[in-house]
Scaffold this motif. Structure first.
Motif, PDB file in Angstrom:
ATOM      1  N   ALA A   4     -17.101 -15.965 -24.480  1.00 61.25           N
ATOM      2  CA  ALA A   4     -17.478 -16.611 -23.202  1.00 61.25           C
ATOM      3  C   ALA A   4     -17.430 -15.540 -22.059  1.00 61.25           C
ATOM      4  O   ALA A   4     -18.270 -15.367 -21.224  1.00 61.25           O
ATOM      5  N   PHE A   5     -16.345 -14.781 -22.049  1.00 56.72           N
ATOM      6  CA  PHE A   5     -16.046 -13.521 -21.014  1.00 56.72           C
ATOM      7  C   PHE A   5     -16.151 -12.377 -21.781  1.00 56.72           C
ATOM      8  O   PHE A   5     -14.869 -11.840 -22.095  1.00 56.72           O
ATOM      9  N   PRO A   6     -17.232 -11.560 -22.250  1.00 54.54           N
ATOM     10  CA  PRO A   6     -16.992 -10.293 -23.030  1.00 54.54           C
ATOM     11  C   PRO A   6     -16.188  -9.247 -22.321  1.00 54.54           C
ATOM     12  O   PRO A   6     -15.521  -8.520 -22.835  1.00 54.54           O
ATOM     13  N   ARG A   7     -16.121  -9.209 -20.921  1.00 55.10           N
ATOM     14  CA  ARG A   7     -15.478  -8.163 -20.204  1.00 55.10           C
ATOM     15  C   ARG A   7     -13.898  -8.471 -20.287  1.00 55.10           C
ATOM     16  O   ARG A   7     -13.198  -7.618 -20.427  1.00 55.10           O
ATOM     17  N   ILE A   8     -13.460  -9.607 -20.033  1.00 61.08           N
ATOM     18  CA  ILE A   8     -12.194 -10.090 -20.314  1.00 61.08           C
ATOM     19  C   ILE A   8     -11.578  -9.666 -21.692  1.00 61.08           C
ATOM     20  O   ILE A   8     -10.675  -9.336 -21.929  1.00 61.08           O
ATOM     21  N   ASN A   9     -12.808  -9.989 -22.518  1.00 64.47           N
ATOM     22  CA  ASN A   9     -12.295 -10.005 -23.936  1.00 64.47           C
ATOM     23  C   ASN A   9     -11.859  -8.318 -24.235  1.00 64.47           C
ATOM     24  O   ASN A   9     -11.094  -8.022 -24.874  1.00 64.47           O
ATOM     25  N   ALA A  10     -12.747  -7.468 -23.657  1.00 67.35           N
ATOM     26  CA  ALA A  10     -12.360  -6.003 -23.660  1.00 67.35           C
ATOM     27  C   ALA A  10     -11.217  -5.759 -23.126  1.00 67.35           C
ATOM     28  O   ALA A  10     -10.390  -5.048 -23.689  1.00 67.35           O
ATOM     29  N   ILE A  11     -10.960  -6.122 -21.942  1.00 70.71           N
ATOM     30  CA  ILE A  11      -9.600  -6.034 -21.166  1.00 70.71           C
ATOM     31  C   ILE A  11      -8.572  -6.356 -22.051  1.00 70.71           C
ATOM     32  O   ILE A  11      -7.515  -5.635 -21.954  1.00 70.71           O
ATOM     33  N   ALA A  12      -8.390  -7.622 -22.601  1.00 73.33           N
ATOM     34  CA  ALA A  12      -7.384  -8.047 -23.313  1.00 73.33           C
ATOM     35  C   ALA A  12      -7.100  -7.160 -24.516  1.00 73.33           C
ATOM     36  O   ALA A  12      -5.936  -6.849 -24.597  1.00 73.33           O
ATOM     37  N   PHE A  13      -8.145  -6.572 -24.860  1.00 73.81           N
ATOM     38  CA  PHE A  13      -7.774  -5.412 -26.307  1.00 73.81           C
ATOM     39  C   PHE A  13      -7.194  -4.223 -25.612  1.00 73.81           C
ATOM     40  O   PHE A  13      -6.265  -3.551 -25.979  1.00 73.81           O
ATOM     41  N   TRP A  14      -7.715  -3.778 -24.512  1.00 77.32           N
ATOM     42  CA  TRP A  14      -7.527  -2.298 -24.011  1.00 77.32           C
ATOM     43  C   TRP A  14      -6.236  -2.232 -23.152  1.00 77.32           C
ATOM     44  O   TRP A  14      -5.787  -1.169 -22.979  1.00 77.32           O
ATOM     45  N   LEU A  15      -5.637  -3.425 -23.023  1.00 78.44           N
ATOM     46  CA  LEU A  15      -4.321  -3.452 -22.312  1.00 78.44           C
ATOM     47  C   LEU A  15      -3.221  -3.281 -23.618  1.00 78.44           C
ATOM     48  O   LEU A  15      -2.012  -2.968 -23.231  1.00 78.44           O
ATOM     49  N   LEU A  16      -3.606  -3.517 -24.479  1.00 75.96           N
ATOM     50  CA  LEU A  16      -2.591  -3.468 -25.766  1.00 75.96           C
ATOM     51  C   LEU A  16      -2.122  -2.089 -26.331  1.00 75.96           C
ATOM     52  O   LEU A  16      -1.063  -1.616 -26.376  1.00 75.96           O
ATOM     53  N   PRO A  17      -3.007  -0.950 -26.435  1.00 71.85           N
ATOM     54  CA  PRO A  17      -2.639   0.315 -26.461  1.00 71.85           C
ATOM     55  C   PRO A  17      -1.904   0.886 -25.675  1.00 71.85           C
ATOM     56  O   PRO A  17      -0.532   1.234 -26.074  1.00 71.85           O
ATOM     57  N   PRO A  18      -1.845   0.899 -24.331  1.00 75.24           N
ATOM     58  CA  PRO A  18      -0.871   1.333 -23.519  1.00 75.24           C
ATOM     59  C   PRO A  18       0.555   0.424 -23.428  1.00 75.24           C
ATOM     60  O   PRO A  18       1.612   0.808 -23.322  1.00 75.24           O
ATOM     61  N   ALA A  19       0.602  -0.915 -23.971  1.00 73.99           N
ATOM     62  CA  ALA A  19       1.372  -1.626 -23.979  1.00 73.99           C
ATOM     63  C   ALA A  19       2.574  -1.175 -25.209  1.00 73.99           C
ATOM     64  O   ALA A  19       3.608  -1.108 -24.971  1.00 73.99           O
ATOM     65  N   ALA A  20       1.775  -0.644 -26.393  1.00 73.37           N
ATOM     66  CA  ALA A  20       2.254   0.025 -27.452  1.00 73.37           C
ATOM     67  C   ALA A  20       2.875   1.212 -27.187  1.00 73.37           C
ATOM     68  O   ALA A  20       4.104   1.358 -27.386  1.00 73.37           O
ATOM     69  N   LEU A  21       2.414   2.058 -26.471  1.00 70.44           N
ATOM     70  CA  LEU A  21       2.870   3.415 -26.114  1.00 70.44           C
ATOM     71  C   LEU A  21       4.340   3.154 -25.227  1.00 70.44           C
ATOM     72  O   LEU A  21       5.061   4.007 -25.155  1.00 70.44           O
ATOM     73  N   MET A  22       4.225   2.179 -24.339  1.00 68.37           N
ATOM     74  CA  MET A  22       5.291   1.809 -23.336  1.00 68.37           C
ATOM     75  C   MET A  22       6.487   1.421 -24.161  1.00 68.37           C
ATOM     76  O   MET A  22       7.709   1.798 -24.101  1.00 68.37           O
ATOM     77  N   ILE A  23       6.113   0.482 -25.265  1.00 66.00           N
ATOM     78  CA  ILE A  23       7.308  -0.026 -25.964  1.00 66.00           C
ATOM     79  C   ILE A  23       7.862   1.059 -27.085  1.00 66.00           C
ATOM     80  O   ILE A  23       9.164   1.332 -27.221  1.00 66.00           O
ATOM     81  N   TRP A  24       7.249   1.945 -27.393  1.00 67.50           N
ATOM     82  CA  TRP A  24       7.680   3.168 -28.261  1.00 67.50           C
ATOM     83  C   TRP A  24       7.844   4.295 -27.271  1.00 67.50           C
ATOM     84  O   TRP A  24       8.316   5.455 -27.952  1.00 67.50           O
ATOM     85  N   ALA A  25       7.830   4.275 -26.015  1.00 69.34           N
ATOM     86  CA  ALA A  25       7.866   5.574 -25.165  1.00 69.34           C
ATOM     87  C   ALA A  25       9.274   6.351 -25.331  1.00 69.34           C
ATOM     88  O   ALA A  25       9.410   7.228 -25.431  1.00 69.34           O
ATOM     89  N   GLY A  26      10.429   5.327 -25.682  1.00 69.89           N
ATOM     90  CA  GLY A  26      11.585   6.248 -25.833  1.00 69.89           C
ATOM     91  C   GLY A  26      11.763   7.087 -26.938  1.00 69.89           C
ATOM     92  O   GLY A  26      12.242   8.057 -26.951  1.00 69.89           O
ATOM     93  N   PHE A  27      10.813   6.989 -27.974  1.00 66.24           N
ATOM     94  CA  PHE A  27      10.750   7.969 -29.058  1.00 66.24           C
ATOM     95  C   PHE A  27      10.230   9.256 -28.859  1.00 66.24           C
ATOM     96  O   PHE A  27      10.574  10.177 -29.322  1.00 66.24           O
TER      97      PHE A  27
END
Length: 276
Positions: free
Chosen positions: A78-101
């Motif tokens: 229904a909302f392709p751009r929101i769909n893209a945003i929902a995905f592209w927020l995940l890689p920076p989230a992963a980098l923040m979670i693993w940032a300490g390493f």
């Protein structure tokens, strides 16, 4: 394309999480720790969070993104751009979670050592009246990464609900909507209730650690965190299992050339699980 990206992301995170637990199992081979207590606790924390937030939920989103529009006769989400945003927020989230390493070799801060449940008072660190021995700024980065992944998951869930409600083909009614779509719809409803609550708890924990608040420092604070966390944690079990049950219930009857036995009962029970 977003569905494929979700899948690649989930597989990559699965490999990272798998390497973490492999290192932990190797460490347990001998009586003397090869990694050291701090690194073992860090791997334990990051492995649990990785498998739950960065593998399980995105892999389900991969199947849903790719299959739901095809099954219900929609051109796209229904909302392709929101769909893209929902995905592209995940890689920076992963980098923040693993940032300490990544930061630890640079002498900045280490990874979080709170375990994936982040129970207080341990996760309060220095704010709890003792030296912050659970990761320092690494805990803040992990909490912010978790919050970002929760935002991504929530807006993705809104997109799935809107797609199933408004983009079904003319021949697809509520009566003949497939079981996989029903499970994704129920899962998305659970996400809307569970993830914002987790986000609120994470913000409260960040405030306690950095701004002098006492949400979890006062009497009963430990139990407050457990209640808030498991208000999220218990629905999360069904967020992960319902779509998998939906896939099995959708695929097996197709290959067997039979209709799903008790289809209405299965749908009603799926909705009941969501409500309960």
């Amino acid at each position: 394309d977003i569905g494929i990206l979700y899948g690649l992301y989930g597989i990559t995170a699965f490999v990272v999480g798998g390497l973490m637990v492999t290192a932990m199992r190797i460490d347990l081979v001998t009586t003397e720790s090869l990694l050291g207590t701090a690194m073992y606790n860090s791997l334990l924390t990051s492995h649990g969070i990785t498998m739950l937030f960065l593998v399980g939920t995105p892999i389900i989103a991969a199947f849903a993104n790719y299959l739901i529009p095809l099954i219900i006769g929609a051109d796209d989400m229904a909302f392709p751009r929101i769909n893209a945003i929902a995905f592209w927020l995940l890689p920076p989230a992963a980098l923040m979670i693993w940032a300490g390493f990544f930061a630890q070799p640079l002498g900045l801060f280490g990874p979080a050592q709170t375990a994936w449940t982040m129970y207080t008072p341990l996760s309060l660190g220095g704010a709890g009246g003792s030296a912050d021995m659970v990761g320092g700024a690494g805990v803040e980065m992990m909490l912010l990464g978790l919050h970002l992944s929760g935002v991504a998951t929530t807006i993705g869930a809104i997109n799935f609900i809107a797609t199933i409600f408004t983009h079904r083909g003319e021949e697809v009614t509520w009566a003949n909507l497939d079981i996989f779509s029903w499970t994704i719809l129920t899962q998305s409803g659970l996400i809307l209730f569970a993830f914002p609550l987790l986000g609120s708890a994470l913000v409260m924990l960040l405030a306690d650690r950095n701004f002098g608040t006492t949400f979890f420092l006062s009497d009963g604070g430990t139990m407050l965190w457990q209640h808030l966390f498991w208000f999220f944690g218990h629905p999360e079990v069904y967020v992960l299992v319902l779509p998998m049950m939906g896939i099995v219930s959708y695929v097996l009857p197709r290959f067997a050339g039979r209709q799903l036995f008790g289809f209405k009962f299965v749908v009603y029970s799926t909705l009941a699980i969501g409500v309960l």
